[in-house]
Design a protein around this motif. Sequence first.
Motif, PDB file in Angstrom:
ATOM      1  N   ARG A  88       0.835  -1.208   0.000  1.00  0.00           N
ATOM      2  CA  ARG A  88       0.000   0.000   0.000  1.00  0.00           C
ATOM      3  C   ARG A  88       0.864   1.250   0.000  1.00  0.00           C
ATOM      4  NH1 ARG A  88      -4.027  -3.136   4.023  1.00  0.00           N
ATOM      5  NH2 ARG A  88      -4.362  -4.783   2.500  1.00  0.00           N
ATOM      6  N   PRO A  89       0.298   2.358  -0.476  1.00  0.00           N
ATOM      7  CA  PRO A  89       1.086   3.593  -0.537  1.00  0.00           C
ATOM      8  C   PRO A  89       1.554   4.052   0.833  1.00  0.00           C
ATOM      9  CG  PRO A  89      -0.943   3.802  -1.808  1.00  0.00           C
ATOM     10  CD  PRO A  89      -1.041   2.524  -1.033  1.00  0.00           C
ATOM     11  N   LYS A  90       2.749   4.602   0.853  1.00  0.00           N
ATOM     12  CA  LYS A  90       3.342   5.123   2.098  1.00  0.00           C
ATOM     13  C   LYS A  90       3.719   6.576   1.875  1.00  0.00           C
ATOM     14  CE  LYS A  90       5.814   1.494   1.527  1.00  0.00           C
ATOM     15  NZ  LYS A  90       4.852   0.613   0.854  1.00  0.00           N
ATOM     16  N   TYR A  91       3.456   7.396   2.886  1.00  0.00           N
ATOM     17  CA  TYR A  91       3.784   8.815   2.839  1.00  0.00           C
ATOM     18  C   TYR A  91       4.638   9.138   4.059  1.00  0.00           C
ATOM     19  CZ  TYR A  91       0.014   8.879  -0.571  1.00  0.00           C
ATOM     20  OH  TYR A  91      -0.759   8.616  -1.670  1.00  0.00           O
ATOM     21  N   VAL A  92       5.642   9.973   3.854  1.00  0.00           N
ATOM     22  CA  VAL A  92       6.544  10.365   4.933  1.00  0.00           C
ATOM     23  C   VAL A  92       6.547  11.883   5.046  1.00  0.00           C
ATOM     24  CG1 VAL A  92       8.846  10.131   5.923  1.00  0.00           C
ATOM     25  CG2 VAL A  92       8.031   8.442   4.277  1.00  0.00           C
ATOM     26  N   ALA A  93       6.266  12.379   6.240  1.00  0.00           N
ATOM     27  CA  ALA A  93       6.370  13.814   6.490  1.00  0.00           C
ATOM     28  C   ALA A  93       7.816  14.105   6.877  1.00  0.00           C
ATOM     29  CB  ALA A  93       5.413  14.232   7.605  1.00  0.00           C
ATOM     30  N   SER A  94       8.568  14.715   5.974  1.00  0.00           N
ATOM     31  CA  SER A  94       9.984  14.955   6.233  1.00  0.00           C
ATOM     32  C   SER A  94      10.501  16.089   5.366  1.00  0.00           C
ATOM     33  CB  SER A  94      10.800  13.689   5.954  1.00  0.00           C
ATOM     34  OG  SER A  94      12.181  13.932   6.112  1.00  0.00           O
ATOM     35  N   THR A  95      11.338  16.919   5.959  1.00  0.00           N
ATOM     36  CA  THR A  95      11.999  17.978   5.190  1.00  0.00           C
ATOM     37  C   THR A  95      13.421  17.564   4.804  1.00  0.00           C
ATOM     38  OG1 THR A  95      12.745  19.019   7.242  1.00  0.00           O
ATOM     39  CG2 THR A  95      10.671  19.813   6.299  1.00  0.00           C
ATOM     40  N   THR A  96      13.869  16.401   5.275  1.00  0.00           N
ATOM     41  CA  THR A  96      15.258  15.989   5.024  1.00  0.00           C
ATOM     42  C   THR A  96      15.375  14.742   4.159  1.00  0.00           C
ATOM     43  OG1 THR A  96      15.260  14.750   7.116  1.00  0.00           O
ATOM     44  CG2 THR A  96      16.087  17.022   7.176  1.00  0.00           C
ATOM     45  N   LEU A  97      14.338  13.924   4.095  1.00  0.00           N
ATOM     46  CA  LEU A  97      14.403  12.699   3.287  1.00  0.00           C
ATOM     47  C   LEU A  97      14.208  13.051   1.811  1.00  0.00           C
ATOM     48  CD1 LEU A  97      14.563   9.560   3.363  1.00  0.00           C
ATOM     49  CD2 LEU A  97      12.063   9.564   3.490  1.00  0.00           C
ATOM     50  N   THR A  98      15.153  12.669   0.987  1.00  0.00           N
ATOM     51  CA  THR A  98      15.052  12.996  -0.441  1.00  0.00           C
ATOM     52  C   THR A  98      14.946  11.756  -1.320  1.00  0.00           C
ATOM     53  OG1 THR A  98      17.472  13.108  -0.575  1.00  0.00           O
ATOM     54  CG2 THR A  98      16.283  15.185  -0.233  1.00  0.00           C
ATOM     55  N   GLU A  99      15.506  10.649  -0.881  1.00  0.00           N
ATOM     56  CA  GLU A  99      15.469   9.433  -1.695  1.00  0.00           C
ATOM     57  C   GLU A  99      14.974   8.260  -0.850  1.00  0.00           C
ATOM     58  OE1 GLU A  99      19.171   8.701  -3.627  1.00  0.00           O
ATOM     59  OE2 GLU A  99      19.280  10.720  -4.488  1.00  0.00           O
ATOM     60  N   PRO A 100      13.653   8.123  -0.705  1.00  0.00           N
ATOM     61  CA  PRO A 100      13.123   7.024   0.093  1.00  0.00           C
ATOM     62  C   PRO A 100      13.471   5.684  -0.535  1.00  0.00           C
ATOM     63  CG  PRO A 100      11.368   8.108  -1.125  1.00  0.00           C
ATOM     64  CD  PRO A 100      12.600   8.937  -1.314  1.00  0.00           C
ATOM     65  N   ARG A 101      13.822   4.718   0.318  1.00  0.00           N
ATOM     66  CA  ARG A 101      14.282   3.428  -0.214  1.00  0.00           C
ATOM     67  C   ARG A 101      13.192   2.369  -0.252  1.00  0.00           C
ATOM     68  NH1 ARG A 101      17.113   0.455   4.716  1.00  0.00           N
ATOM     69  NH2 ARG A 101      16.261   1.627   6.453  1.00  0.00           N
ATOM     70  N   TRP A 102      12.018   2.690   0.286  1.00  0.00           N
ATOM     71  CA  TRP A 102      10.918   1.727   0.336  1.00  0.00           C
ATOM     72  C   TRP A 102       9.992   1.999  -0.843  1.00  0.00           C
ATOM     73  CZ3 TRP A 102       7.848   1.082   5.565  1.00  0.00           C
ATOM     74  CH2 TRP A 102       7.271  -0.196   5.609  1.00  0.00           C
ATOM     75  N   ALA A 103       9.644   0.964  -1.594  1.00  0.00           N
ATOM     76  CA  ALA A 103       8.804   1.124  -2.782  1.00  0.00           C
ATOM     77  C   ALA A 103       7.466   1.770  -2.433  1.00  0.00           C
ATOM     78  CB  ALA A 103       8.571  -0.236  -3.435  1.00  0.00           C
ATOM     79  N   ASP A 104       6.940   2.528  -3.381  1.00  0.00           N
ATOM     80  CA  ASP A 104       5.628   3.180  -3.262  1.00  0.00           C
ATOM     81  C   ASP A 104       5.589   4.179  -2.108  1.00  0.00           C
ATOM     82  OD1 ASP A 104       3.112   3.786  -4.108  1.00  0.00           O
ATOM     83  OD2 ASP A 104       2.164   1.946  -3.404  1.00  0.00           O
ATOM     84  N   THR A 105       6.667   4.953  -1.967  1.00  0.00           N
ATOM     85  CA  THR A 105       6.762   5.978  -0.923  1.00  0.00           C
ATOM     86  C   THR A 105       6.770   7.360  -1.559  1.00  0.00           C
ATOM     87  OG1 THR A 105       7.997   4.573   0.614  1.00  0.00           O
ATOM     88  CG2 THR A 105       8.206   6.944   0.907  1.00  0.00           C
ATOM     89  N   THR A 106       5.988   8.255  -0.972  1.00  0.00           N
ATOM     90  CA  THR A 106       5.971   9.660  -1.368  1.00  0.00           C
ATOM     91  C   THR A 106       6.390  10.501  -0.178  1.00  0.00           C
ATOM     92  OG1 THR A 106       4.153   9.259  -2.918  1.00  0.00           O
ATOM     93  CG2 THR A 106       4.541  11.547  -2.249  1.00  0.00           C
ATOM     94  N   VAL A 107       7.333  11.402  -0.378  1.00  0.00           N
ATOM     95  CA  VAL A 107       7.766  12.300   0.695  1.00  0.00           C
ATOM     96  C   VAL A 107       6.911  13.562   0.662  1.00  0.00           C
ATOM     97  CG1 VAL A 107       9.676  13.650   1.627  1.00  0.00           C
ATOM     98  CG2 VAL A 107      10.125  11.417   0.579  1.00  0.00           C
ATOM     99  N   LEU A 108       6.354  13.912   1.815  1.00  0.00           N
ATOM    100  CA  LEU A 108       5.575  15.142   1.955  1.00  0.00           C
ATOM    101  C   LEU A 108       6.469  16.191   2.589  1.00  0.00           C
ATOM    102  CD1 LEU A 108       2.265  13.662   3.429  1.00  0.00           C
ATOM    103  CD2 LEU A 108       2.873  13.975   1.026  1.00  0.00           C
ATOM    104  N   SER A 109       6.760  17.234   1.848  1.00  0.00           N
ATOM    105  CA  SER A 109       7.546  18.337   2.398  1.00  0.00           C
ATOM    106  C   SER A 109       6.830  19.630   2.021  1.00  0.00           C
ATOM    107  CB  SER A 109       8.974  18.319   1.859  1.00  0.00           C
ATOM    108  OG  SER A 109       8.969  18.370   0.452  1.00  0.00           O
TER     109      SER A 109
END
Length: 200
Positions: A88-109
Amino acid sequence: MKLTTTTQVSVDGVMQGNGPSKEERMAGFKRDGWALGHFDDQAGTLVNQIYQRADAFLFGRWTYEFFAGYWGTMDLGSGPIADALNTRPKYVASTTLTEPRWADTTVLSGDVAAAIAELKDKPGGELQVHGSGRLIRWLLENDLVDEMNLLIVPVVVGQGTRLFPDSGPDIALDLVDSRAFPKGITLQVYRPTGRPQYAT
């Protein structure tokens, strides 16, 4: 989607180090693993069911990295939690993460509150937050939480990071569900309803 949080907390509100953690010990927290031995089959089944209800997951940076290194390495068919997290889709609230290593991840900044509000406006069941204490506190401060699952473990840890800060927003809660399990864990499901009423 409804934004729900699920947190294991001790009776005194500690959420830090519920499971054994080499990282926590290296950082000086010696009381990790306090939830061990309290989960029976019924409580474990409940946790599996919660994960299976998710349409998507939202994490803070630290929990995301921890989950990615553990659950993210498992093959499909490893179990209901791993399968839910890995499909399932994963979202990360982060201002420092630029290259998530887990598939189907979107960074929210940027405007994270607006991004989460957009996710909540999408059709679906639950946008779930697990762990991520700092994120949960921020979500509560910004009135973005629709429902809270507290798995209260019958232990007083006596130190460690608590779910609710010593000074924070005041929140009225409606009790939606309450269950007790054989080894003493209780589930309390709350819905935030604004500010509490105080005596005048």
